[in-house]
Design a protein around this motif. Structure first.
Motif, PDB file in Angstrom:
ATOM      1  N   LEU A 167      -5.001   2.464   9.042  1.00  0.00           N
ATOM      2  CA  LEU A 167      -5.251   3.767   9.671  1.00  0.00           C
ATOM      3  C   LEU A 167      -4.959   3.778  11.163  1.00  0.00           C
ATOM      4  O   LEU A 167      -5.111   4.815  11.808  1.00  0.00           O
ATOM      5  N   ASP A 168      -4.544   2.639  11.705  1.00  0.00           N
ATOM      6  CA  ASP A 168      -4.290   2.512  13.140  1.00  0.00           C
ATOM      7  C   ASP A 168      -2.850   2.924  13.459  1.00  0.00           C
ATOM      8  O   ASP A 168      -1.900   2.235  13.101  1.00  0.00           O
ATOM      9  N   ALA A 169      -2.691   4.033  14.146  1.00  0.00           N
ATOM     10  CA  ALA A 169      -1.351   4.529  14.463  1.00  0.00           C
ATOM     11  C   ALA A 169      -0.605   3.603  15.405  1.00  0.00           C
ATOM     12  O   ALA A 169       0.636   3.640  15.475  1.00  0.00           O
ATOM     13  N   THR A 170      -1.332   2.765  16.153  1.00  0.00           N
ATOM     14  CA  THR A 170      -0.670   1.859  17.092  1.00  0.00           C
ATOM     15  C   THR A 170      -0.223   0.561  16.438  1.00  0.00           C
ATOM     16  O   THR A 170       0.523  -0.208  17.044  1.00  0.00           O
ATOM     17  N   ALA A 171      -0.653   0.312  15.204  1.00  0.00           N
ATOM     18  CA  ALA A 171      -0.232  -0.901  14.498  1.00  0.00           C
ATOM     19  C   ALA A 171       1.208  -0.747  14.032  1.00  0.00           C
ATOM     20  O   ALA A 171       1.610   0.342  13.607  1.00  0.00           O
ATOM     21  N   PRO A 172       2.006  -1.812  14.083  1.00  0.00           N
ATOM     22  CA  PRO A 172       3.388  -1.718  13.600  1.00  0.00           C
ATOM     23  C   PRO A 172       3.421  -1.332  12.128  1.00  0.00           C
ATOM     24  O   PRO A 172       2.540  -1.721  11.359  1.00  0.00           O
ATOM     25  N   GLU A 173       4.439  -0.559  11.747  1.00  0.00           N
ATOM     26  CA  GLU A 173       4.517  -0.111  10.358  1.00  0.00           C
ATOM     27  C   GLU A 173       4.544  -1.269   9.355  1.00  0.00           C
ATOM     28  O   GLU A 173       3.892  -1.182   8.313  1.00  0.00           O
ATOM     29  N   PRO A 174       5.271  -2.377   9.630  1.00  0.00           N
ATOM     30  CA  PRO A 174       5.226  -3.493   8.673  1.00  0.00           C
ATOM     31  C   PRO A 174       3.816  -4.019   8.460  1.00  0.00           C
ATOM     32  O   PRO A 174       3.452  -4.390   7.339  1.00  0.00           O
ATOM     33  N   ALA A 175       2.993  -4.039   9.532  1.00  0.00           N
ATOM     34  CA  ALA A 175       1.614  -4.504   9.387  1.00  0.00           C
ATOM     35  C   ALA A 175       0.801  -3.536   8.544  1.00  0.00           C
ATOM     36  O   ALA A 175      -0.034  -3.943   7.723  1.00  0.00           O
ATOM     37  N   ARG A 176       1.062  -2.243   8.719  1.00  0.00           N
ATOM     38  CA  ARG A 176       0.329  -1.254   7.924  1.00  0.00           C
ATOM     39  C   ARG A 176       0.736  -1.304   6.461  1.00  0.00           C
ATOM     40  O   ARG A 176      -0.099  -1.166   5.563  1.00  0.00           O
ATOM     41  N   LEU A 177       2.012  -1.522   6.199  1.00  0.00           N
ATOM     42  CA  LEU A 177       2.464  -1.643   4.811  1.00  0.00           C
ATOM     43  C   LEU A 177       1.917  -2.906   4.162  1.00  0.00           C
ATOM     44  O   LEU A 177       1.568  -2.910   2.971  1.00  0.00           O
ATOM     45  N   HIS A 178       1.824  -3.973   4.947  1.00  0.00           N
ATOM     46  CA  HIS A 178       1.222  -5.203   4.418  1.00  0.00           C
ATOM     47  C   HIS A 178      -0.243  -4.966   4.066  1.00  0.00           C
ATOM     48  O   HIS A 178      -0.729  -5.425   3.023  1.00  0.00           O
ATOM     49  N   ALA A 179      -0.957  -4.229   4.918  1.00  0.00           N
ATOM     50  CA  ALA A 179      -2.355  -3.908   4.632  1.00  0.00           C
ATOM     51  C   ALA A 179      -2.465  -3.042   3.387  1.00  0.00           C
ATOM     52  O   ALA A 179      -3.368  -3.219   2.566  1.00  0.00           O
ATOM     53  N   ALA A 180      -1.530  -2.104   3.228  1.00  0.00           N
ATOM     54  CA  ALA A 180      -1.551  -1.235   2.043  1.00  0.00           C
ATOM     55  C   ALA A 180      -1.401  -2.057   0.779  1.00  0.00           C
ATOM     56  O   ALA A 180      -2.117  -1.839  -0.213  1.00  0.00           O
ATOM     57  N   ARG A 181      -0.483  -3.008   0.781  1.00  0.00           N
ATOM     58  CA  ARG A 181      -0.302  -3.849  -0.406  1.00  0.00           C
ATOM     59  C   ARG A 181      -1.539  -4.684  -0.665  1.00  0.00           C
ATOM     60  O   ARG A 181      -1.940  -4.885  -1.818  1.00  0.00           O
ATOM     61  N   GLY A 182      -2.178  -5.154   0.420  1.00  0.00           N
ATOM     62  CA  GLY A 182      -3.398  -5.936   0.254  1.00  0.00           C
ATOM     63  C   GLY A 182      -4.533  -5.121  -0.335  1.00  0.00           C
ATOM     64  O   GLY A 182      -5.435  -5.671  -0.981  1.00  0.00           O
ATOM     65  N   LEU A 183      -4.496  -3.819  -0.125  1.00  0.00           N
ATOM     66  CA  LEU A 183      -5.529  -2.932  -0.670  1.00  0.00           C
ATOM     67  C   LEU A 183      -5.178  -2.407  -2.056  1.00  0.00           C
ATOM     68  O   LEU A 183      -5.938  -1.638  -2.650  1.00  0.00           O
ATOM     69  N   GLY A 184      -4.027  -2.798  -2.566  1.00  0.00           N
ATOM     70  CA  GLY A 184      -3.633  -2.346  -3.894  1.00  0.00           C
ATOM     71  C   GLY A 184      -2.983  -0.985  -3.910  1.00  0.00           C
ATOM     72  O   GLY A 184      -2.834  -0.375  -4.968  1.00  0.00           O
ATOM     73  N   LEU A 185      -2.578  -0.482  -2.736  1.00  0.00           N
ATOM     74  CA  LEU A 185      -1.929   0.827  -2.671  1.00  0.00           C
ATOM     75  C   LEU A 185      -0.441   0.686  -2.940  1.00  0.00           C
ATOM     76  O   LEU A 185       0.195  -0.270  -2.478  1.00  0.00           O
ATOM     77  N   ASP A 186       0.108   1.618  -3.658  1.00  0.00           N
ATOM     78  CA  ASP A 186       1.543   1.671  -3.890  1.00  0.00           C
ATOM     79  C   ASP A 186       2.162   2.483  -2.754  1.00  0.00           C
ATOM     80  O   ASP A 186       1.911   3.684  -2.639  1.00  0.00           O
ATOM     81  N   PRO A 187       2.961   1.863  -1.881  1.00  0.00           N
ATOM     82  CA  PRO A 187       3.547   2.601  -0.750  1.00  0.00           C
ATOM     83  C   PRO A 187       4.429   3.761  -1.175  1.00  0.00           C
ATOM     84  O   PRO A 187       4.745   4.629  -0.357  1.00  0.00           O
ATOM     85  N   ALA A 188       4.825   3.796  -2.441  1.00  0.00           N
ATOM     86  CA  ALA A 188       5.679   4.886  -2.906  1.00  0.00           C
ATOM     87  C   ALA A 188       4.883   6.123  -3.304  1.00  0.00           C
ATOM     88  O   ALA A 188       5.465   7.174  -3.559  1.00  0.00           O
ATOM     89  N   LEU A 189       3.553   6.012  -3.364  1.00  0.00           N
ATOM     90  CA  LEU A 189       2.719   7.132  -3.793  1.00  0.00           C
ATOM     91  C   LEU A 189       1.895   7.667  -2.631  1.00  0.00           C
ATOM     92  O   LEU A 189       1.488   6.905  -1.744  1.00  0.00           O
ATOM     93  N   PRO A 190       1.614   8.983  -2.594  1.00  0.00           N
ATOM     94  CA  PRO A 190       0.821   9.548  -1.499  1.00  0.00           C
ATOM     95  C   PRO A 190      -0.644   9.146  -1.594  1.00  0.00           C
ATOM     96  O   PRO A 190      -1.145   8.793  -2.662  1.00  0.00           O
ATOM     97  N   ALA A 191      -1.320   9.192  -0.467  1.00  0.00           N
ATOM     98  CA  ALA A 191      -2.742   8.847  -0.403  1.00  0.00           C
ATOM     99  C   ALA A 191      -3.399   9.710   0.665  1.00  0.00           C
ATOM    100  O   ALA A 191      -2.726  10.382   1.451  1.00  0.00           O
ATOM    101  N   ARG A 192      -4.732   9.720   0.674  1.00  0.00           N
ATOM    102  CA  ARG A 192      -5.504  10.489   1.645  1.00  0.00           C
ATOM    103  C   ARG A 192      -6.523   9.578   2.330  1.00  0.00           C
ATOM    104  O   ARG A 192      -7.083   8.685   1.698  1.00  0.00           O
ATOM    105  N   ALA A 193      -6.778   9.865   3.593  1.00  0.00           N
ATOM    106  CA  ALA A 193      -7.876   9.215   4.302  1.00  0.00           C
ATOM    107  C   ALA A 193      -9.097  10.124   4.252  1.00  0.00           C
ATOM    108  O   ALA A 193      -8.967  11.353   4.253  1.00  0.00           O
TER     109      ALA A 193
END
Length: 329
Positions: free
Chosen positions: A140-166
């Motif tokens: 959720l950190d806008a200042t984090a690099p996108e690769p780091a955010r995508l890595h976190a998404a995979r660690g949380l079990g999120l599919d980066p190809a699907l939409p999500a909500r905060a």
């Protein structure tokens, strides 16, 4: 399908075998086969052991090519084995223990089996819990690099190809839910952000925090919606930039607070008037007689200095009640 497979086999054996694999896993999916049956199908069709490992959901299944289940002995999968993830951008979770080069049919087996396994896991065990605070914070950190955010998404079990909500909570950590509009959420005041691609979740988080400011406790002294969706705010969201949280409330909000101090019923009554389509509907909302509501409104007009019965006065009341939520510290 069987006739098609036969014709394709005459022209291209791999194509015919691929069609038979697709038909096989389609039948398993239609019969709601379990995980072991799906892994067994992969092993038998490939002629080598098949292994499924999903640590997040504590799943570990290994089946020999003769259909016998023999769970892994603890050794890690060989990175050279053909494999497939359960998420489009996730880590490998299904392997064919083949040491020779993978075939075209292997790829089809892995794709169809992984898709069927994913459906079973989502149906029976749900998604991996999105409860790792460090990963959620990074995502959720806008200042984090996108690769780091995508890595976190995979660690949380999120599919980066699907939409999500905060989702922002008044008394809890941030939440992340699927892109579908949630029908039910935990208790408490919540602001729900818009559905966005996973890399854009910081934007959904900002909108969720804004929506949270429009929520109320849903009590007589703090009437209003406990869950507010940013999608529903429209231009009202601009009010959040005008009312300083914890600062000196606008004059109409101060008038509301002063009036409420002398009439405990006032806030719930005015909220009913502001949020229903007629005075009779408002009276029914707070379970009072129509004449009682009229008496209360006469008293409220005297305390507030304006009438909530006129279109302009009702709009002013709606705005004042909204600004009251926004001014909360």
């Amino acid at each position: 399908m069987k006739e098609l497979a036969g014709r394709l086999t005459a022209l291209d054996p791999d194509a015919g075998a691929a069609v038979r694999v697709i038909a096989y896993f389609d039948r398993l999916a239609e019969s709601r086969a379990g995980l072991e049956a799906l892994v067994r199908g992969a092993a038998v069709l490939a002629g080598v052991p098949a292994r499924l490992v999903d640590a997040g959901r504590r799943v570990s299944v290994r089946v020999e090519p003769d259909g016998t289940r023999r769970d892994p002995d603890g050794a890690a999968p060989d990175p050279l084995w053909p494999s497939a993830p359960l998420l489009s951008d996730g880590a490998p979770a299904l392997w064919l223990e083949r040491t020779s080069p993978a075939t075209v049919v292997d790829a089809v087996i892995l794709e169809r089996a992984a898709g069927a396994v994913r459906l079973v896991l989502d149906r029976t065990r749900g998604r991996v819990p999105l409860d790792d605070p460090a990963l959620v914070e990074t995502l959720l950190d806008a200042t984090a690099p996108e690769p780091a955010r995508l890595h976190a998404a995979r660690g949380l079990g999120l599919d980066p190809a699907l939409p999500a909500r905060a989702v922002a909570s008044a008394d809890g950590p941030p939440l992340i839910v699927s892109g579908q509009r949630p029908a039910d959420l935990t208790t408490g005041r919540l602001g729900v952000g818009p559905a966005v691609p996973v890399p854009d979740l910081p934007r959904s988080w900002d909108a969720a925090r804004t929506a949270l400011r429009f929520t109320a406790e849903g009590t007589a002294q703090d009437p209003g919606e406990r869950v507010v969706h940013a999608d529903d705010l429209g231009g009202l969201a601009l009010l959040a930039d005008l009312v300083v949280r914890g600062g000196r409330p606008p004059a109409d909000v101060r008038a509301l607070e002063t009036a409420a101090a002398s009439a405990p019923w006032l806030l719930a009554t005015l909220h009913a008037v502001a949020s229903t389509t007629s005075l009779r509907a408002a009276a029914a909302e707070i379970n009072v007689h129509h004449s009682t509501l009229q008496d209360r409104l006469t008293h409220a007009e005297h305390l507030l200095g304006w009438s909530p019965r006129t279109p302009h006065g009702r709009f002013r009341l709606q705005t004042a009640l909204t600004m009251r939520h926004l001014a909360r510290g």
